[in-house]
Scaffold this motif. Structure first.
Motif, PDB file in Angstrom:
ATOM      1  N   SER A  31      32.697 100.051  -7.958  1.00 43.71           N
ATOM      2  CA  SER A  31      33.232  98.783  -8.480  1.00 43.71           C
ATOM      3  C   SER A  31      32.500  98.347  -9.748  1.00 43.71           C
ATOM      4  CB  SER A  31      33.102  97.693  -7.418  1.00 43.71           C
ATOM      5  OG  SER A  31      31.753  97.549  -7.022  1.00 43.71           O
ATOM      6  N   ASP A  32      31.289  98.873  -9.955  1.00 45.26           N
ATOM      7  CA  ASP A  32      30.522  98.501 -11.149  1.00 45.26           C
ATOM      8  C   ASP A  32      29.511  99.603 -11.455  1.00 45.26           C
ATOM      9  OD1 ASP A  32      29.426  96.950  -8.606  1.00 45.26           O
ATOM     10  OD2 ASP A  32      27.713  97.494  -9.847  1.00 45.26           O
ATOM     11  N   HIS A  33      29.020  99.595 -12.704  1.00 48.20           N
ATOM     12  CA  HIS A  33      28.087 100.644 -13.120  1.00 48.20           C
ATOM     13  C   HIS A  33      26.724 100.030 -13.394  1.00 48.20           C
ATOM     14  CE1 HIS A  33      26.616 104.366 -14.622  1.00 48.20           C
ATOM     15  NE2 HIS A  33      27.784 104.936 -14.420  1.00 48.20           N
TER      16      HIS A  33
ATOM     17  N   SER B  73      18.643  95.123  -0.210  1.00 45.12           N
ATOM     18  CA  SER B  73      18.748  93.965  -1.114  1.00 45.12           C
ATOM     19  C   SER B  73      19.874  94.198  -2.111  1.00 45.12           C
ATOM     20  CB  SER B  73      17.474  93.791  -1.955  1.00 45.12           C
ATOM     21  OG  SER B  73      16.333  93.981  -1.193  1.00 45.12           O
ATOM     22  N   PHE B  74      20.647  93.167  -2.375  1.00 45.37           N
ATOM     23  CA  PHE B  74      21.615  93.243  -3.482  1.00 45.37           C
ATOM     24  C   PHE B  74      20.891  92.897  -4.784  1.00 45.37           C
ATOM     25  CE2 PHE B  74      24.945  91.651  -6.269  1.00 45.37           C
ATOM     26  CZ  PHE B  74      25.927  92.627  -6.121  1.00 45.37           C
ATOM     27  N   TYR B  75      19.989  91.919  -4.716  1.00 47.28           N
ATOM     28  CA  TYR B  75      19.187  91.509  -5.883  1.00 47.28           C
ATOM     29  C   TYR B  75      17.763  91.988  -5.657  1.00 47.28           C
ATOM     30  CZ  TYR B  75      23.204  88.476  -6.539  1.00 47.28           C
ATOM     31  OH  TYR B  75      24.482  88.010  -6.699  1.00 47.28           O
TER      32      TYR B  75
ATOM     33  N   VAL C  88      24.767 102.981  -5.224  1.00 48.46           N
ATOM     34  CA  VAL C  88      24.084 102.054  -4.314  1.00 48.46           C
ATOM     35  C   VAL C  88      25.108 101.196  -3.567  1.00 48.46           C
ATOM     36  CG1 VAL C  88      23.705 100.427  -6.244  1.00 48.46           C
ATOM     37  CG2 VAL C  88      22.368 100.173  -4.157  1.00 48.46           C
ATOM     38  N   GLU C  89      24.866 101.033  -2.259  1.00 45.09           N
ATOM     39  CA  GLU C  89      25.667 100.132  -1.420  1.00 45.09           C
ATOM     40  C   GLU C  89      24.739  99.654  -0.306  1.00 45.09           C
ATOM     41  OE1 GLU C  89      27.298 101.594   2.040  1.00 45.09           O
ATOM     42  OE2 GLU C  89      25.240 102.282   1.705  1.00 45.09           O
ATOM     43  N   MET C  90      25.278  99.099   0.794  1.00 48.63           N
ATOM     44  CA  MET C  90      24.368  98.415   1.719  1.00 48.63           C
ATOM     45  C   MET C  90      24.566  98.694   3.218  1.00 48.63           C
ATOM     46  SD  MET C  90      24.165  94.742  -0.283  1.00 48.63           S
ATOM     47  CE  MET C  90      22.838  94.108   0.715  1.00 48.63           C
ATOM     48  N   GLU C  91      25.372  99.704   3.603  1.00 49.34           N
ATOM     49  CA  GLU C  91      25.650  99.868   5.046  1.00 49.34           C
ATOM     50  C   GLU C  91      25.605 101.293   5.597  1.00 49.34           C
ATOM     51  OE1 GLU C  91      27.860  98.188   3.027  1.00 49.34           O
ATOM     52  OE2 GLU C  91      27.321  96.135   3.591  1.00 49.34           O
TER      53      GLU C  91
ATOM     54  N   SER D 212      32.664  99.214  -1.373  1.00 52.04           N
ATOM     55  CA  SER D 212      32.447  99.284  -2.818  1.00 52.04           C
ATOM     56  C   SER D 212      30.983  99.658  -3.063  1.00 52.04           C
ATOM     57  CB  SER D 212      32.766  97.933  -3.468  1.00 52.04           C
ATOM     58  OG  SER D 212      31.912  96.928  -2.971  1.00 52.04           O
ATOM     59  N   CYS D 213      30.708 100.156  -4.260  1.00 52.80           N
ATOM     60  CA  CYS D 213      29.331 100.566  -4.584  1.00 52.80           C
ATOM     61  C   CYS D 213      29.113 100.456  -6.084  1.00 52.80           C
ATOM     62  CB  CYS D 213      29.075 102.000  -4.100  1.00 52.80           C
ATOM     63  SG  CYS D 213      30.062 103.252  -4.945  1.00 52.80           S
ATOM     64  N   GLY D 214      27.842 100.508  -6.473  1.00 50.09           N
ATOM     65  CA  GLY D 214      27.473 100.513  -7.885  1.00 50.09           C
ATOM     66  C   GLY D 214      27.004 101.910  -8.277  1.00 50.09           C
ATOM     67  N   ALA D 215      27.553 102.455  -9.384  1.00 48.28           N
ATOM     68  CA  ALA D 215      27.193 103.819  -9.801  1.00 48.28           C
ATOM     69  C   ALA D 215      25.788 103.865 -10.371  1.00 48.28           C
ATOM     70  CB  ALA D 215      28.179 104.311 -10.850  1.00 48.28           C
TER      71      ALA D 215
HETATM   72  O1  LIG Z   1      25.770  97.036  -2.976  1.00 47.49           O
HETATM   73  C1  LIG Z   1      26.383  97.094  -4.032  1.00 47.49           C
HETATM   74  C2  LIG Z   1      27.799  97.154  -4.095  1.00 47.49           C
HETATM   75  C3  LIG Z   1      28.420  97.226  -5.305  1.00 47.49           C
HETATM   76  N1  LIG Z   1      27.680  97.246  -6.431  1.00 47.49           N
HETATM   77  C4  LIG Z   1      26.332  97.189  -6.382  1.00 47.49           C
HETATM   78  O2  LIG Z   1      25.681  97.201  -7.431  1.00 47.49           O
HETATM   79  N2  LIG Z   1      25.721  97.118  -5.199  1.00 47.49           N
END
Ligand SMILES: O=c1cc[nH]c(=O)[nH]1
Ligand SMILES: O=P(O)(O)O[C@H]1O[C@H](CO)[C@@H](O)[C@H]1O
Length: 236
Positions: A204-206, A158-160, A179-182, A90-93
């Protein structure tokens, strides 16, 4: 067995799907694969092998972030000789025109991780998807009536974070989609060991609008991503 995977040699297929969430691995195995066996429960990071359209395929949770996925990808390659690795995450747009529920194929990734700078003596290596896998996934999406977005994603350590708005605005300006983390770690390790890798991500989120998917919507859109990943995995 490796340090973090309790499978015997031969228990893991040469093609593998890699969700961050081990329960997504369980969901994929139970809903998309046939003749499934669970080969790993170490640390609750489930791994399964089954078949899809008659071809052997595995699915392994990787956990969140570069250190965690790096452990699993290293062990899957060095301990079990896995050849084709497809992240399903999943990722954030980050862009206005990238919508919640869109499917993104990461052609490359940018990062704030120091991992590659340390590996490459300070230069900025550009982690890149395998073109054949990317093409197969794009075509599988089109066949399902979905046009995946293709481009650069930001693999964040970082997520936060404190400076989220400034950083994400700048990354968006430079055409980073999400944005994602891997992904940075997956692509770098695949290149190191001459394997094929691709990250397929569902939005999954914007990050700009704050829009989020419901759990039910996430399930449906994740299903599309999983089908694209499975079709890409069995091509060639
Ligand atoms: O790493 C992530 C994954 C989903 N949504 C985000 O904002 N960041
Ligand atoms: O849904 P997964 O695959 O875990 O991917 C994303 O979700 C996690 C953060 O919530 C991070 O791992 C990020 O990359």
């Amino acid at each position: 067995m490796t340090v973090h995977i309790g499978a015997k040699k031969g228990d893991i297929a040469d093609k593998i799907l890699l969700p961050g969430d081990p329960l997504r691995a369980k969901y994929i195995a139970e809903n998309f694969l046939e003749d499934v066996a669970c080969y790993n429960e170490v640390r609750g990071m489930y791994g399964y092998t089954g078949t899809y359209k008659g071809q052997r395929i595995s699915v392994q949770g990787t956990g969140m972030g570069i250190p965690s996925i790096s452990i699993y990808v290293n062990e899957l390659i060095q301990g079990y000789d896995v050849q084709k690795l497809i992240r399903v995450g999943s990722c954030g747009a980050l862009q206005e025109d990238v919508k919640v529920r869109d499917v993104i194929l990461a052609s490359t990734s940018s990062t704030d991780s120091q991992m590659n700078r340390m590996t490459f003596g300070g230069i900025d290596y550009a982690p890149t998807a395998d073109f054949d896998l990317l093409k197969a996934a794009y075509e599988a999406g089109e066949q399902k009536g979905i046009t995946p977005r293709v481009g650069n994603v930001f693999t964040s350590d970082s997520f936060y974070r404190d400076n989220a708005k400034e950083l994400f605005d700048q990354l968006a300006h430079y055409n980073v989609l999400a944005v994602e983390m891997e992904t940075t770690a997956l692509y770098t390790l695949a290149a190191k060991y001459d394997r094929q890798a691709l990250a397929i991500l569902t939005v999954s989120d914007h990050v700009i609008t704050g829009e989020e998917t419901t759990a039910e919507e996430r399930q449906t859109t994740f299903n599309e991503m999983i089908e694209i990943a499975l079709e890409a995995a069995i091509q060639q």
